[in-house]
Design an enzyme around this catalytic site. Structure first.
Site: not given
Ligand SMILES: [Zn+2]
Length: 215
Positions: A90, A92, A115, A155, A209
């Site tokens: 995660h 930002h 791709d 977010h 690839y």
């Molecule tokens: Zn966050």
């Protein structure tokens, strides 16, 4: 897995995907209903294998001296509902989050996107932290989708992979294409790529690839 997850946080810093402590990596422990995740509020240069946190798939702390990341519930929801996922990231990161702030998926206008993501990078719902809403939004958006990254509205980015390194790669590539398509938009209208060509590029990259493993 503690070492792998601790070390991968340095990649978030290296590729400029995070500020302060706002981003995290987790990795499923193979064969166990457990995953390793970043401790909450610990800065990236202080992360070690020892201070990583181990949680069960309900997000409960199993081992570790620190509290787990505040995004643990979202990671746990993904592991519970997507058994093939071995890593979750995660961030930002700036450009991807700018698309999320506008509530717009990133259209597939670069061969590198075809791709890596097999099409657009989709938009997930607006969801508040505190229960399973973020996890549900990630899973509902990514299940059955080729993309390994989702822009959660207003977010930021959640990405998944077969292992934590693959999830970090998806987060890095997501920010890269978010930036390029943003720049392209400033100059005019990016050209779409035909679905047939997207399919061919995706198939080749996923199956042909790179270095073959020895037989
Ligand atoms: Zn966050």
């Amino acid at each position: 897995m503690r070492k792998i997850v601790a070390d991968l946080h340095a990649e978030l810093v290296r590729y400029d995907l995070v500020v302060w402590t706002a981003g995290n990596v987790s990795g499923r422990i193979p064969g166990e209903d457990l995953f390793v995740i970043k401790p909450s509020g610990v800065s990236y240069d202080e992360l070690t294998p020892e201070n990583m946190v181990v949680c069960d798939l309900d997000g409960n702390l199993v081992e570790g001296e620190h509290a787990p990341s505040s995004d643990t519930a979202a990671h746990a929801y993904v592991y519970r509902n997507m058994p093939d996922v071995g890593g979750v990231v995660h961030t930002h990161s700036t450009y991807a989050s700018a698309w999320a702030a506008r509530g717009e998926p990133i259209p597939c206008v670069l061969t590198a996107m075809a791709d890596e993501f097999g099409g657009e990078i989709p938009l997930g719902p607006f969801a508040l932290i505190g229960d399973d809403s973020i996890g549900q939004g990630i899973v509902e958006t990514l299940k059955g989708h080729r993309s390994k990254a989702v822009l959660m509205q207003n977010h930021g980015v959640f990405s998944i992979g077969k292992d934590p390194k693959a999830a970090v790669k998806a987060a890095v590539m997501c920010e890269d294409v978010a930036r390029t398509v943003h720049v392209a938009r400033q100059l005019g209208t990016p050209l779409p790529i035909a679905q047939d060509d997207i399919d061919r590029l995706y198939d080749r990259y996923q199956n042909v690839y790179g270095q073959r493993s020895p037989r």
